[in-house]
Design an enzyme around this catalytic site. Structure first.
Site, PDB file in Angstrom:
ATOM      1  N   ASP A 254     -15.692  24.402 -52.740  1.00  0.00           N
ATOM      2  CA  ASP A 254     -15.097  25.192 -51.803  1.00  0.00           C
ATOM      3  C   ASP A 254     -13.568  25.555 -52.563  1.00  0.00           C
ATOM      4  OD1 ASP A 254     -12.187  24.713 -49.914  1.00  0.00           O
ATOM      5  OD2 ASP A 254     -13.214  22.558 -50.817  1.00  0.00           O
TER       6      ASP A 254
ATOM      7  N   ASP B   1     -11.744  21.491 -43.418  1.00  0.00           N
ATOM      8  CA  ASP B   1     -11.042  20.285 -43.834  1.00  0.00           C
ATOM      9  C   ASP B   1     -10.199  19.803 -42.691  1.00  0.00           C
ATOM     10  OD1 ASP B   1      -9.266  18.870 -44.635  1.00  0.00           O
ATOM     11  OD2 ASP B   1      -8.151  20.791 -46.785  1.00  0.00           O
TER      12      ASP B   1
END
Length: 376
Positions: free
Chosen positions: A271, A92
């Protein structure tokens, strides 16, 4: 990165595929355990492979940049070598963490100036800097730098935020074109759709992201406090405009039933910290529903935590023993609960994939969700 679609469900938009990276294949739909600082909390790499059967894990640019830092990661040969995980990794970009530091950051066209949550030191993340950091981390899939607007957001704020994210994406793509991977394998960029909960903004952002023609696409800015039905509506709208030929990643979602619903809308990748975070607090997701293992009702229950899934930990330890560990504040409780919850999530998406291939996913999903939601 390559993405191959293998099957589509007849009663929904669910699909099964394979993502191929230089660190191996990923069977979709897939859930990705979150390893924010290069470690999935309370779980080691052997457990991730053998019990949880994880195919890909996440790292976070913001946290890894602060600790251990890019110099150490580069000296180690990248995150794969540093943490010993030889399967795919996604990072990320840190946009969500910068969003969560709203009281200690300042956004400009250049980027985001923020204060470290560790020592208060000040740092500037620009799209270019975030791409460079992710080159140093060495993840197989890297995320574009974006701003994640809060919920609720005023329309003008959401629009300006989305447009800033689009301009930052162009800079991310340019920076990647000017640099090379550091460790001899390919890295793939996923741009992120934003637009808060406004249909016209979500449509515009999805079209903009699709036009960038990256190898995969992500949907961000959901599961930040909006009602579930609104999340599903926005996700369905985004999937309508994101190309079918590329994987779709819904960021930060969610409960087992959230995952099944969004798979039916056309999402391939998920996720969330929920399985590990909730597990450490004694909430278990099981094939029979949600269990609060700290409840006294489990004190004399000597049945396995969950014998409905293929996981040594879930089959070996009893509910009574796990409850005892939590009551005694024994650290093993956190490990057992985390392993079980992650194994259950991976079991669930594997089942979903099997039913998509069989063509009866929608029927199975509608039968499963009431079971998953019930409190045991």
């Amino acid at each position: 990165m390559e993405f191959q679609l293998l099957a589509a469900d007849s009663g929904s938009k669910a699909r099964a595929g394979i993502i191929t990276t230089d660190h191996g294949q990923i069977e979709t739909p897939i859930f990705m355990p979150v390893g924010t600082v290069g470690s999935v909390k309370a779980v080691n790499q052997q457990q991730l492979k053998e019990e949880i059967k994880a195919q890909i894990i996440l790292g976070n640019t913001y946290h890894l940049y602060l600790r251990p830092g890019t110099e150490i990661l580069e000296e180690a040969g990248g995150l794969h070598k540093f943490n010993g995980w030889d399967r795919p990794i996604l990072t990320d970009s840190g946009g969500y963490q910068v969003f969560s530091l709203s009281n200690n950051r300042k956004l400009t066209e250049e980027g985001a100036m923020f204060q470290s949550h560790i020592d208060g030191s000040r740092h500037l993340f620009t799209p270019e800097r975030v791409m460079d950091i992710q080159r140093s981390i060495g993840a197989d899939i890297i995320m574009a730098f974006d701003e994640c607007p809060p919920y609720p957001s005023e329309y003008l704020y959401a629009k300006n935020s989305m447009e800033l994210t689009h301009r930052w994406l162009a800079r991310c793509i340019q920076r990647l074109g000017e640099t090379e991977p550091k460790y001899g394998y390919r890295q793939t960029l996923f741009p992120i759709v934003q637009g808060s909960t406004y249909k016209d903004l979500r449509k515009a952002s999805a079209e903009f992201v699709a036009a960038a023609e990256c190898e995969g696409n992500a949907i961000g800015g959901l599961s930040v406090g909006e009602p579930e039905e609104m999340m599903y509506e926005m996700c369905a709208l985004c999937c309508e405009y994101l190309p079918e030929s590329k994987p779709r990643y819904l960021m930060g979602v969610g409960t087992p039933w959230n995952i099944l619903e969004n798979i039916s809308l056309g999402v391939d990748m998920f996720d969330c910290v929920m399985p590990t975070r909730n597990g450490r607090n004694g909430m278990l997701f099981t094939s029979k529903g949600v269990v609060n293992i700290k409840n006294k009702k489990w004190a004399n229950d000597f049945t396995p935590i969950d014998d409905g899934i293929d996981c040594y930990t879930s089959n070996f330890y009893t509910k009574a023993y796990l409850r005892h560990l939590f009551v005694a504040s024994e650290i093993l409780a956190l490990e057992i609960a985390s392993i079980h919850n992650l194994a259950f999530y991976l079991h669930l998406v594997k089942q979903a994939r099997e039913h998509i291939i069989a063509g009866d996913y929608n029927q199975w999903k509608n039968e499963m969700i009431p079971i998953l939601k019930q409190r045991c």
